[in-house]
Scaffold this active site. Structure first.
Site, PDB file in Angstrom:
ATOM      1  N   ILE A   1       2.907 -19.748  47.033  1.00  0.00           N
ATOM      2  CA  ILE A   1       2.308 -19.961  48.387  1.00  0.00           C
ATOM      3  C   ILE A   1       0.895 -20.276  48.291  1.00  0.00           C
ATOM      4  CG2 ILE A   1       2.259 -18.618  50.651  1.00  0.00           C
ATOM      5  CD1 ILE A   1       4.353 -16.689  49.771  1.00  0.00           C
TER       6      ILE A   1
ATOM      7  N   ASP B   1       2.095 -14.470  46.370  1.00  0.00           N
ATOM      8  CA  ASP B   1       2.235 -15.007  44.886  1.00  0.00           C
ATOM      9  C   ASP B   1       1.237 -16.399  45.229  1.00  0.00           C
ATOM     10  OD1 ASP B   1       2.297 -15.975  42.536  1.00  0.00           O
ATOM     11  OD2 ASP B   1       4.455 -15.188  42.347  1.00  0.00           O
ATOM     12  N   HIS B   2       0.212 -16.600  44.443  1.00  0.00           N
ATOM     13  CA  HIS B   2      -0.401 -17.819  44.927  1.00  0.00           C
ATOM     14  C   HIS B   2       0.035 -19.045  43.970  1.00  0.00           C
ATOM     15  CE1 HIS B   2      -3.487 -20.037  46.990  1.00  0.00           C
ATOM     16  NE2 HIS B   2      -4.431 -19.405  46.395  1.00  0.00           N
ATOM     17  N   ARG B   3       0.812 -18.826  43.036  1.00  0.00           N
ATOM     18  CA  ARG B   3       1.665 -19.800  42.190  1.00  0.00           C
ATOM     19  C   ARG B   3       2.385 -20.569  43.039  1.00  0.00           C
ATOM     20  NH1 ARG B   3       4.186 -16.195  37.581  1.00  0.00           N
ATOM     21  NH2 ARG B   3       4.807 -15.027  39.537  1.00  0.00           N
TER      22      ARG B   3
ATOM     23  N   PRO C   1      -0.492 -13.975  40.529  1.00  0.00           N
ATOM     24  CA  PRO C   1      -1.882 -14.149  41.138  1.00  0.00           C
ATOM     25  C   PRO C   1      -1.917 -13.844  42.648  1.00  0.00           C
ATOM     26  CG  PRO C   1      -1.063 -16.401  40.618  1.00  0.00           C
ATOM     27  CD  PRO C   1      -0.094 -15.415  40.139  1.00  0.00           C
TER      28      PRO C   1
END
Length: 485
Positions: free
Chosen positions: A458, A454-456, A280
């Site tokens: 950060i 990567d929002h998983r 994501p």
């Protein structure tokens, strides 16, 4: 043990399955040495020269230039003991490709004994050109004559072939027929014969097809017939020898180009698709006054020990990223399903546009390098990439990437993460712009940074702090170095 050894295409990188033969560096009959480059192969990552595993004499080359070969496929045969005399066929172990190719004349001279129940030529199951058996796809041989469906309204075909026909004298072009055709395809009671695009054109122009006389095959109505009718003229009034009707633009295959997807382009497409629909992505932007960084670079270039070094704004951006990683280690990590792998080393990728496509070689353990060593490493990386000599190892194992879109005059972008990385920074063009400096509007050197992550791994706070630190360094590199080191 056989003197003839076949050399298979090796795996030149991580998980590569095929490569394209760009150029052979040897030919049949050449005597080669151990580790002598024999072929240049383009994989999905780089163009690589492959050395010979054995010394000897080239006996056969199995694949020509431009062929895509799977890993593990034999590409060349080498006689490892050419001084031992002629090679006996029973001991060569060579492939059929090593044998001389029979000529067309020798093939034609071969007589094949008739077999019982042989089928005459021309029948399905009988001999066809090239020695093949004429069969229908999906069916076995049959001993019945092939039948062709007669064309509608076609003239009857004589039962037997006549003697060679003497060319007829030239016939003058006939005047377009103005009477209705009697084959049922004109306007005298039969259906109108016209292709769907012609029917659509007639509908768009308001032309009634039943009122036209076709000038095409079998009396069919053509685009020219419709266009003449729309302009108020007829075929009889404008002979074809004089008429110059406007030809509508075509949008067919003759105006299209088909480019095979292979090599770097194929790998890039696969990686970007996998990354875009797996991690994501979030992208943040920051506009920074980098006037002090530009002045620092000028001072650096004037130093005696730096005069032969290529110094660019990208160098300071790379240094800023490396220092920001030390302050925020989680940015330099990888999502591994049920765990996050945080790396204490930074293999810094620098995206490079080459003639073969976009590649991302990386500088191994860049965080341990001094500024001068980093500058030299970046120069070597760019020069090697432009020469097309980047090795697969240099493009493997990257942990964080910078893409310098500013060299194309672009302000910034929303870059896609390379697979396995959690952050990528886009560095935009440095422009002179009005900027509020010390309470007054002044012309300053300004750039825009774009950070995708990567929002998983950060979250927004970490990504914002990381980007802010990079901006702070570029705004005042001397102060940042004193404060952080």
């Amino acid at each position: 043990m056989s003197r003839i050894k076949e050399f298979n295409l090796p795996d030149l990188g991580e998980g590569l399955t095929e490569g394209e033969i760009l150029a052979w560096l040897v030919k049949v009959g050449d005597v080669i040495e151990l580790n002598q480059p024999i072929v240049e192969v383009e994989t999905a990552k780089a163009a690589v020269e492959i050395p010979a595993k054995w010394a000897g004499q080239v006996q056969a080359i199995f694949h020509p230039e431009g062929t895509t070969v799977e890993v593990g496929t034999p590409i060349i045969a080498i006689d490892t003991d050419p001084g031992a005399g002629p090679i006996e066929p029973s001991t060569t172990g060579a492939r059929a490709a090593d044998l001389p190719t029979p000529s067309a004349a020798s093939l034609a001279a071969v007589e094949v004994a008739p077999t019982e129940g042989a089928v005459e030529p021309g029948l399905i199951g009988g001999p066809a050109p090239g020695g093949r058996t004429a069969v229908l796809v999906g069916y076995g041989p049959r001993t019945t004559a092939a039948k062709r469906r007669p064309r509608r309204d076609a003239a009857p075909v004589p039962a037997q072939a006549a003697a060679p026909v003497t060319p007829a004298a030239p016939v003058a072009p006939a005047t377009p027929v103005t009477t209705a055709p009697s084959n049922g395809h004109g306007r005298a009671g039969g259906p109108v014969l016209a292709k769907p695009p012609v029917r659509k054109l007639a509908k768009d122009l308001g032309v009634d097809l039943s009122t036209l006389t076709g000038s095409g095959p079998l009396g069919s109505i053509t685009r020219e017939d419709v266009q003449r009718a729309a302009s108020g003229t007829t075929a009889a009034a404008e002979p074809l020898a004089v008429a110059a009707p406007t030809t509508a633009a075509s949008f067919g295959a003759d105006r299209e180009q088909r480019i095979p997807v292979k090599g770097v382009r194929k790998l890039t497409a696969e990686n970007m698709s996998r990354s875009a629909f797996t991690a994501p992505h979030v992208t943040e932007f920051l506009t920074v006054d980098v006037t002090r960084s530009m002045k620092a670079l000028d001072r650096l270039r004037n130093r005696r020990e730096w005069r032969d070094v290529r110094v660019s704004p990208l160098l300071l951006v790379a240094k800023a990223v490396l220092l920001a990683v030390k302050r925020h280690p989680m940015v330099n990590s990888t999502w591994a399903g049920d765990e996050i792998v945080v790396k204490d080393y930074v293999n810094l990728g620098i995206a490079a546009a080459t003639e073969r496509g976009l590649i991302v070689p990386n500088i191994k353990d860049a965080g341990r390098l001094s500024l001068r060593e980093l500058a030299d490493a970046m120069t070597d990386l760019v020069q090697t990439a432009k020469a097309g000599k980047t090795s697969p190892a240099d493009m493997s194992g990257g942990t964080l990437t910078i893409t310098n879109v500013g060299v194309f005059g672009v302000d910034t972008g929303t870059p896609i993460l390379p697979p396995g990385e959690s952050a990528i920074l886009a560095f935009g063009a440095v422009r002179e712009m009005p900027w509020v400096h010390k309470g007054k509007v002044r012309p300053r050197q300004v750039t825009t940074l774009g950070l995708s992550f990567d929002h998983r791994i950060i979250d927004g706070e970490l990504g914002s702090k990381f980007l802010r630190d990079i901006g702070d360094f570029l705004a005042d590199p001397e102060a940042a170095l004193l404060a952080w080191t």
